[in-house]
Scaffold this motif. Structure first.
Motif, PDB file in Angstrom:
ATOM      1  N   PHE A   1       2.196   4.660  -3.777  1.00  9.63           N
ATOM      2  CA  PHE A   1       1.742   4.595  -5.178  1.00  9.63           C
ATOM      3  C   PHE A   1       1.849   5.961  -5.869  1.00  9.63           C
ATOM      4  O   PHE A   1       2.206   6.062  -7.045  1.00  9.63           O
ATOM      5  CB  PHE A   1       0.286   4.092  -5.214  1.00  9.63           C
ATOM      6  CG  PHE A   1      -0.334   4.081  -6.563  1.00  9.63           C
ATOM      7  CD1 PHE A   1       0.048   3.142  -7.508  1.00  9.63           C
ATOM      8  CD2 PHE A   1      -1.320   5.011  -6.906  1.00  9.63           C
ATOM      9  CE1 PHE A   1      -0.539   3.129  -8.779  1.00  9.63           C
ATOM     10  CE2 PHE A   1      -1.913   4.999  -8.158  1.00  9.63           C
ATOM     11  CZ  PHE A   1      -1.517   4.060  -9.097  1.00  9.63           C
ATOM     12  N   GLY A   2       1.515   7.033  -5.145  1.00 10.85           N
ATOM     13  CA  GLY A   2       1.699   8.406  -5.622  1.00 10.85           C
ATOM     14  C   GLY A   2       1.079   8.699  -6.974  1.00 10.85           C
ATOM     15  O   GLY A   2      -0.122   8.532  -7.193  1.00 10.85           O
TER      16      GLY A   2
ATOM     17  N   LEU B   1       3.568   6.493 -11.417  1.00 13.91           N
ATOM     18  CA  LEU B   1       4.626   6.383 -12.435  1.00 13.91           C
ATOM     19  C   LEU B   1       5.411   5.069 -12.322  1.00 13.91           C
ATOM     20  O   LEU B   1       5.661   4.416 -13.338  1.00 13.91           O
ATOM     21  CB  LEU B   1       5.590   7.588 -12.344  1.00 13.91           C
ATOM     22  CG  LEU B   1       6.756   7.597 -13.336  1.00 13.91           C
ATOM     23  CD1 LEU B   1       6.277   7.539 -14.787  1.00 13.91           C
ATOM     24  CD2 LEU B   1       7.637   8.848 -13.130  1.00 13.91           C
TER      25      LEU B   1
ATOM     26  N   GLN C   1       9.746  12.365   6.651  1.00 13.28           N
ATOM     27  CA  GLN C   1       8.960  11.267   7.239  1.00 13.28           C
ATOM     28  C   GLN C   1       9.889  10.219   7.855  1.00 13.28           C
ATOM     29  O   GLN C   1       9.935   9.079   7.389  1.00 13.28           O
ATOM     30  CB  GLN C   1       8.104  10.604   6.155  1.00 13.28           C
ATOM     31  CG  GLN C   1       6.948  11.472   5.668  1.00 13.28           C
ATOM     32  CD  GLN C   1       5.922  10.645   4.917  1.00 13.28           C
ATOM     33  OE1 GLN C   1       6.222  10.060   3.896  1.00 13.28           O
ATOM     34  NE2 GLN C   1       4.707  10.597   5.424  1.00 13.28           N
TER      35      GLN C   1
ATOM     36  N   GLU D   1      -0.913   3.321  -0.374  1.00 13.31           N
ATOM     37  CA  GLU D   1      -0.991   4.778  -0.551  1.00 13.31           C
ATOM     38  C   GLU D   1      -2.016   5.324   0.440  1.00 13.31           C
ATOM     39  O   GLU D   1      -3.187   4.976   0.383  1.00 13.31           O
ATOM     40  CB  GLU D   1      -1.409   5.117  -1.992  1.00 13.31           C
ATOM     41  CG  GLU D   1      -1.604   6.600  -2.237  1.00 13.31           C
ATOM     42  CD  GLU D   1      -0.393   7.443  -1.849  1.00 13.31           C
ATOM     43  OE1 GLU D   1       0.673   7.280  -2.462  1.00 13.31           O
ATOM     44  OE2 GLU D   1      -0.509   8.266  -0.903  1.00 13.31           O
ATOM     45  N   LEU D   2      -1.535   6.185   1.324  1.00 12.58           N
ATOM     46  CA  LEU D   2      -2.420   6.740   2.354  1.00 12.58           C
ATOM     47  C   LEU D   2      -3.181   7.972   1.871  1.00 12.58           C
ATOM     48  O   LEU D   2      -4.275   8.256   2.355  1.00 12.58           O
ATOM     49  CB  LEU D   2      -1.557   7.090   3.583  1.00 12.58           C
ATOM     50  CG  LEU D   2      -2.243   7.267   4.913  1.00 12.58           C
ATOM     51  CD1 LEU D   2      -3.170   6.116   5.247  1.00 12.58           C
ATOM     52  CD2 LEU D   2      -1.197   7.439   6.017  1.00 12.58           C
TER      53      LEU D   2
ATOM     54  N   ALA E   1       9.148   6.237  -0.279  1.00  9.20           N
ATOM     55  CA  ALA E   1       8.513   7.161   0.672  1.00  9.20           C
ATOM     56  C   ALA E   1       9.059   8.561   0.432  1.00  9.20           C
ATOM     57  O   ALA E   1      10.087   8.726  -0.225  1.00  9.20           O
ATOM     58  CB  ALA E   1       8.831   6.717   2.091  1.00  9.20           C
ATOM     59  N   PHE E   2       8.392   9.578   0.983  1.00  6.58           N
ATOM     60  CA  PHE E   2       8.990  10.914   0.976  1.00  6.58           C
ATOM     61  C   PHE E   2      10.298  10.838   1.762  1.00  6.58           C
ATOM     62  O   PHE E   2      10.528   9.905   2.520  1.00  6.58           O
ATOM     63  CB  PHE E   2       8.037  11.936   1.587  1.00  6.58           C
ATOM     64  CG  PHE E   2       6.856  12.261   0.706  1.00  6.58           C
ATOM     65  CD1 PHE E   2       7.040  12.575  -0.640  1.00  6.58           C
ATOM     66  CD2 PHE E   2       5.563  12.271   1.218  1.00  6.58           C
ATOM     67  CE1 PHE E   2       5.957  12.880  -1.460  1.00  6.58           C
ATOM     68  CE2 PHE E   2       4.474  12.567   0.408  1.00  6.58           C
ATOM     69  CZ  PHE E   2       4.676  12.867  -0.940  1.00  6.58           C
TER      70      PHE E   2
ATOM     71  N   MET F   1       6.212   0.934  -1.768  1.00  5.09           N
ATOM     72  CA  MET F   1       5.799   1.880  -0.718  1.00  5.09           C
ATOM     73  C   MET F   1       5.486   3.205  -1.410  1.00  5.09           C
ATOM     74  O   MET F   1       6.388   3.837  -1.950  1.00  5.09           O
ATOM     75  CB  MET F   1       6.947   2.057   0.283  1.00  5.09           C
ATOM     76  CG  MET F   1       6.873   3.317   1.129  1.00  5.09           C
ATOM     77  SD  MET F   1       5.307   3.474   2.008  1.00  5.09           S
ATOM     78  CE  MET F   1       5.131   5.252   2.067  1.00  5.09           C
TER      79      MET F   1
HETATM   80  C1  LIG Z   1       7.658   9.880  -3.040  1.00  8.16           C
HETATM   81  S1  LIG Z   1       5.927   9.700  -3.171  1.00  8.16           S
HETATM   82  C2  LIG Z   1       5.736   8.213  -4.117  1.00  8.16           C
HETATM   83  C3  LIG Z   1       5.916   8.397  -5.584  1.00  8.16           C
HETATM   84  C4  LIG Z   1       5.359   7.235  -6.355  1.00  8.16           C
HETATM   85  N1  LIG Z   1       6.068   6.003  -6.124  1.00  8.16           N
HETATM   86  C5  LIG Z   1       5.236   7.527  -7.836  1.00  8.16           C
HETATM   87  O1  LIG Z   1       5.658   6.689  -8.686  1.00  8.16           O
HETATM   88  O2  LIG Z   1       4.687   8.571  -8.149  1.00  8.16           O
HETATM   89  C6  LIG Z   1       5.499   9.065  -1.528  1.00  8.16           C
HETATM   90  C7  LIG Z   1       4.082   8.588  -1.433  1.00  8.16           C
HETATM   91  O3  LIG Z   1       3.864   7.993  -0.154  1.00  8.16           O
HETATM   92  C8  LIG Z   1       2.557   8.344   0.311  1.00  8.16           C
HETATM   93  N2  LIG Z   1       2.562   8.203   1.767  1.00  8.16           N
HETATM   94  C9  LIG Z   1       2.987   9.102   2.702  1.00  8.16           C
HETATM   95  N3  LIG Z   1       2.927   8.573   3.934  1.00  8.16           N
HETATM   96  C10 LIG Z   1       2.464   7.314   3.789  1.00  8.16           C
HETATM   97  C11 LIG Z   1       2.203   6.248   4.698  1.00  8.16           C
HETATM   98  N4  LIG Z   1       2.425   6.388   6.020  1.00  8.16           N
HETATM   99  N5  LIG Z   1       1.740   5.068   4.226  1.00  8.16           N
HETATM  100  C12 LIG Z   1       1.501   4.922   2.880  1.00  8.16           C
HETATM  101  N6  LIG Z   1       1.740   5.905   1.962  1.00  8.16           N
HETATM  102  C13 LIG Z   1       2.206   7.071   2.413  1.00  8.16           C
HETATM  103  C14 LIG Z   1       2.401   9.769  -0.179  1.00  8.16           C
HETATM  104  O4  LIG Z   1       1.052  10.153  -0.232  1.00  8.16           O
HETATM  105  C15 LIG Z   1       3.056   9.708  -1.553  1.00  8.16           C
HETATM  106  O5  LIG Z   1       2.130   9.348  -2.535  1.00  8.16           O
END
Ligand SMILES: C[S@@+](CC[C@H](N)C(=O)[O-])C[C@H]1O[C@@H](n2cnc3c(N)ncnc32)[C@H](O)[C@@H]1O
Length: 222
Positions: free
Chosen positions: A63-64, A67, A158, A89-90, A152-153, A61
């Motif tokens: 991709f961000g 990493l 969220q 990834e949205l 997720a954040f 959940m």
């Molecule tokens: C904590 S970051 C992920 C970090 C990532 N795993 C990395 O290795 O960098 C959360 C990610 O979820 C994405 N996101 C937020 N809401 C979302 C949704 N409803 N569905 C899919 N992705 C979402 C954000 O854009 C962000 O990239």
């Protein structure tokens, strides 16, 4: 939406997303957090519990920065275990941001970001990536996954993504013995996982975090 790159305490970079004001990783160490929470507690735990496996299917959940995917691709190279890595990834990071990250590993990271949406991309002989540019809540999960990286954040920013209905959806895409790992050990997160039939364990967290979570489906063999 605005993205800002910053360095965390272990020297690795991460990104802050504005106006939400949320960080993609812990400020105490992005790489350290990803390695412990997802690689060690999730992927490596699963392969150790199931010796002799030739392949693993992962769902992530968020991709961000890429990493977690990068670390999984390196793990596949090192162990020779094939990984099929599905991730949603949205809000994909623009190239001017991801090209400021993890430059020592750009040769592996950039193809992860450049891969097309919705179709498998063979990144190296042991690693295939499938990215979905979709909201997790709308995403149709048709595969069965061994390991889930739930990244997720945070639940305060969220809450909808940490609802038990999301964990139920992931449980339906899992099998007995599948594991889900995440950095949040908040009480409501653990309760929502349990409500969705995940068996929850608390594990020691990386720097700056007392505990993190690993959740398992059903009994522990494949
Ligand atoms: C904590 S970051 C992920 C970090 C990532 N795993 C990395 O290795 O960098 C959360 C990610 O979820 C994405 N996101 C937020 N809401 C979302 C949704 N409803 N569905 C899919 N992705 C979402 C954000 O854009 C962000 O990239």
């Amino acid at each position: 939406m605005l993205f800002e790159v910053f360095r965390t305490d272990d020297g690795s970079e991460t990104v802050m997303q504005h106006p939400l004001g949320v960080s993609y990783h812990s400020r105490f160490g992005a790489r350290t957090e990803s390695e412990q929470v997802y690689l060690v507690n999730g992927l490596h735990f699963f392969t150790s519990e199931n010796p002799g496996l030739s392949s693993v299917k992962i769902f992530e959940m968020g991709f961000g920065t890429g990493l977690n995917a990068l670390l999984a691709a390196q793990y596949a190279q090192k162990t020779g275990i094939g990984i099929e890595y599905h991730t949603c990834e949205l809000y994909p990071l623009p190239a001017e941001i991801y090209t400021q990250l993890y430059r020592g590993e750009a040769a592996l990271l950039d193809p992860l970001h450049e891969a097309a949406w919705d179709k498998p991309a063979r990144i190296h002989p042991f690693f295939t990536l499938v990215k979905y540019k979709q909201d997790l809540r709308q995403l149709d999960l048709t595969e069965v996954f061994d390991v889930v990286f739930f990244d997720a954040f945070d639940p305060d920013s969220q809450p909808d993504l940490w609802d038990y209905t999301v964990f139920e959806k992931l449980a339906l895409a899992a099998h007995p013995g599948s594991v889900l790992t995440t950095y949040s050990s908040k009480g409501s997160v653990r309760r929502n996982l349990e409500k969705a039939a995940w068996r929850v364990e608390k594990l020691r967290g990386p720097a700056g975090k007392r505990e993190v979570v690993r959740a398992t489906q059903g009994c522990s063999s494949l």
